[in-house]
Write an enzyme that holds these catalytic residues in place. Structure first.
Site, PDB file in Angstrom:
ATOM      1  N   LYS A 115       0.814  -1.225   0.000  1.00 59.68           N
ATOM      2  CA  LYS A 115       0.000   0.000   0.000  1.00 59.68           C
ATOM      3  C   LYS A 115       0.839   1.263   0.000  1.00 59.68           C
ATOM      4  O   LYS A 115       0.436   2.284  -0.554  1.00 59.68           O
ATOM      5  CB  LYS A 115      -0.950   0.020   1.210  1.00 59.68           C
ATOM      6  CG  LYS A 115      -2.137  -0.901   1.055  1.00 59.68           C
ATOM      7  CD  LYS A 115      -3.292  -0.455   1.932  1.00 59.68           C
ATOM      8  CE  LYS A 115      -4.467  -1.392   1.779  1.00 59.68           C
ATOM      9  NZ  LYS A 115      -5.531  -1.106   2.748  1.00 59.68           N
ATOM     10  N   LYS A 199      -4.927  -9.518  -6.681  1.00 65.48           N
ATOM     11  CA  LYS A 199      -6.112  -9.605  -5.836  1.00 65.48           C
ATOM     12  C   LYS A 199      -7.188  -8.630  -6.317  1.00 65.48           C
ATOM     13  O   LYS A 199      -6.871  -7.520  -6.737  1.00 65.48           O
ATOM     14  CB  LYS A 199      -5.659  -9.240  -4.414  1.00 65.48           C
ATOM     15  CG  LYS A 199      -6.613  -9.578  -3.318  1.00 65.48           C
ATOM     16  CD  LYS A 199      -6.020  -9.203  -1.966  1.00 65.48           C
ATOM     17  CE  LYS A 199      -5.901  -7.693  -1.813  1.00 65.48           C
ATOM     18  NZ  LYS A 199      -5.519  -7.276  -0.456  1.00 65.48           N
ATOM     19  N   LYS A 202     -10.448  -2.791  -3.905  1.00 65.88           N
ATOM     20  CA  LYS A 202     -11.275  -1.594  -4.013  1.00 65.88           C
ATOM     21  C   LYS A 202     -10.552  -0.501  -4.780  1.00 65.88           C
ATOM     22  O   LYS A 202     -11.183   0.386  -5.351  1.00 65.88           O
ATOM     23  CB  LYS A 202     -11.594  -1.075  -2.608  1.00 65.88           C
ATOM     24  CG  LYS A 202     -12.519  -1.976  -1.802  1.00 65.88           C
ATOM     25  CD  LYS A 202     -12.541  -1.497  -0.362  1.00 65.88           C
ATOM     26  CE  LYS A 202     -13.521  -2.257   0.494  1.00 65.88           C
ATOM     27  NZ  LYS A 202     -13.233  -2.043   1.930  1.00 65.88           N
TER      28      LYS A 202
HETATM   29  P1  AMP Z   1     -11.022  -4.508   3.260  1.00 64.21           P
HETATM   30  O1  AMP Z   1     -11.706  -4.205   2.000  1.00 64.21           O
HETATM   31  O2  AMP Z   1      -9.530  -4.444   3.130  1.00 64.21           O
HETATM   32  O3  AMP Z   1     -11.538  -3.790   4.432  1.00 64.21           O
HETATM   33  O4  AMP Z   1     -11.329  -6.052   3.545  1.00 64.21           O
HETATM   34  C1  AMP Z   1     -12.474  -6.494   4.235  1.00 64.21           C
HETATM   35  C2  AMP Z   1     -12.511  -8.018   4.269  1.00 64.21           C
HETATM   36  O5  AMP Z   1     -12.607  -8.529   2.929  1.00 64.21           O
HETATM   37  C3  AMP Z   1     -11.257  -8.665   4.883  1.00 64.21           C
HETATM   38  O6  AMP Z   1     -11.646  -9.798   5.644  1.00 64.21           O
HETATM   39  C4  AMP Z   1     -10.454  -9.080   3.684  1.00 64.21           C
HETATM   40  O7  AMP Z   1      -9.613 -10.164   3.939  1.00 64.21           O
HETATM   41  C5  AMP Z   1     -11.559  -9.462   2.706  1.00 64.21           C
HETATM   42  N1  AMP Z   1     -11.107  -9.308   1.317  1.00 64.21           N
HETATM   43  C6  AMP Z   1     -10.686  -8.166   0.711  1.00 64.21           C
HETATM   44  N2  AMP Z   1     -10.341  -8.390  -0.570  1.00 64.21           N
HETATM   45  C7  AMP Z   1     -10.545  -9.719  -0.777  1.00 64.21           C
HETATM   46  C8  AMP Z   1     -10.393 -10.575  -1.920  1.00 64.21           C
HETATM   47  N3  AMP Z   1      -9.957 -10.098  -3.094  1.00 64.21           N
HETATM   48  N4  AMP Z   1     -10.708 -11.883  -1.780  1.00 64.21           N
HETATM   49  C9  AMP Z   1     -11.171 -12.372  -0.598  1.00 64.21           C
HETATM   50  N5  AMP Z   1     -11.334 -11.623   0.511  1.00 64.21           N
HETATM   51  C10 AMP Z   1     -11.036 -10.307   0.423  1.00 64.21           C
END
Ligand code: AMP
Ligand code: TRP
Length: 335
Positions: A115, A199, A202
């Site tokens: 990041k 991956k 967002k």
């Molecule tokens: P975040 O968007 O970083 O707040 O992630 C929120 C949740 O979504 C966390 O448990 C992450 O591990 C999960 N997550 C985010 N991106 C992915 C992805 N590409 N595949 C699976 N889980 C994800």
């Protein structure tokens, strides 16, 4: 002080573009746990500001994540849904834990390296200590289980090390339980639809890289149709997906959405061309996601309702975290 055996804590950042990875890797699993565990689901707005967020968008995105939790099926009357900044215990415990965690531990965090990018000197200090705030989120409730996607595994290991070091340093064995990661389902790491080696995220500049929880049925079908694959038909076994990241990703998404294994999906589609598999996947994705998307939209039209849920959740969260924090203060020698 009682230690519950089955307390779940997890969080999602309100940084916009909530996507299929968030749903399959995290939110969907949150829903299942509510029947067996005491669940606390947080919208981690303090984590979000580790990179710049427009304040108006932050507020809207915070409500959107709360709406996604509810629309996906988390019952706010039995589970706690709230946003992090409402409960001061998170920030307070994070400071104490900042004095427990070692710089060397943070230097190993791969998410910070990703990041912060090349110009690490310009990253916020918050982005660097982000995993410590995450440990505080979990430990402020003495949570035992943490459902997350695969990308959070390293942060969870740091939370466990932090709990253990706190317990050792202060001679209070077992005060913080070592939280167990729950990484569940066939799609713990959903990949970008444009590049199966990256991956789904967002922040990817390409909107075609992700299916979001706002997408219409047409958007979903279009993005799946354009998803990167290869010219080969689907293989007969999971081993046949090796070296085919785009194909592997779509099969994993199909498996997760239909509550099957990848092997089950291949048993059904072995030998099929993507011209057959992609429309089947699009139909399935629309069938599973549209009801949630529509319910989210409906909930978002009533921000006062969502704010009420977050406020009630925060009152219940404080009732758990405040006594734990009071004990931490005593243990640390604060008078
Ligand atoms: P975040 O968007 O970083 O707040 O992630 C929120 C949740 O979504 C966390 O448990 C992450 O591990 C999960 N997550 C985010 N991106 C992915 C992805 N590409 N595949 C699976 N889980 C994800
Ligand atoms: N860091 C997590 C993510 O980006 C979000 C998060 C913050 C979290 N605090 C948490 C997840 C506590 C689980 C438990 O995905």
């Amino acid at each position: 002080m009682d230690q519950p055996q089955n307390r779940v804590f997890s969080g999602v950042q309100p940084t916009g573009n909530l996507h299929l990875g968030n749903y399959l890797g995290a939110i969907r699993n949150f829903v299942g746990l509510q029947h067996t565990h005491e669940c606390i689901y947080c919208v981690v707005d303090m984590h979000a500001i580790t990179v710049w967020q427009d304040p108006k968008e932050l507020a809207a995105n915070t409500r959107e994540v709360a709406a996604a939790y509810i629309a996906a099926g988390i019952d706010p009357s039995t589970n706690i849904i709230f946003n992090q900044s409402k409960v001061s215990a998170h920030a307070e415990l994070a400071w104490i834990l900042n004095c427990v965690v070692r710089i060397g531990w943070l230097n190993r965090m791969t998410q910070f390296k990703d990041k912060a990018g090349k110009d690490r000197e310009k990253a916020s200090v918050g982005l660097y200590t982000y995993p410590v705030l995450m440990a505080a989120d979990i430990l402020a409730y003495r949570a035992t289980h943490v459902p997350v996607g695969e990308d959070q595994k390293q942060h969870l290991e740091l939370a466990r090390d932090t709990a253990q070091k706190f317990n050792n340093d202060f001679g209070s064995p077992d005060f913080f339980p070592l939280p167990e990661p729950l990484i569940m389902g066939a799609a713990t790491r959903v990949m970008s639809l444009r590049d199966g080696t990256k991956k789904m995220s967002k922040s990817d500049p390409s909107d075609l890289s992700r299916i979001t929880m706002r997408d219409s049925a047409d958007d979903i079908a279009k993005k799946i149709r354009k998803a990167q694959t290869d010219p080969e038909p689907l293989p007969e076994s999971v081993e046949g997906l090796e070296g085919r990241p785009g194909a592997d990703n779509l099969v994993g998404i199909y498996a997760a959405l239909s509550d099957k294994t990848k092997a089950d999906v291949l048993a059904e589609f072995a030998g099929a061309q993507f011209s057959v598999f992609k429309p089947a996947l699009a139909d399935l994705a629309v069938e599973k996601l549209s009801p949630i998307t529509n319910e989210m939209k409906r909930l978002m039209e009533d921000p006062a309702y969502i704010d009420g849920i977050l406020e009630k959740g925060a009152v219940r969260a404080r009732a758990i975290a405040d006594p734990i924090l009071a004990r931490v203060r005593e243990i640390a020698g604060f008078i």
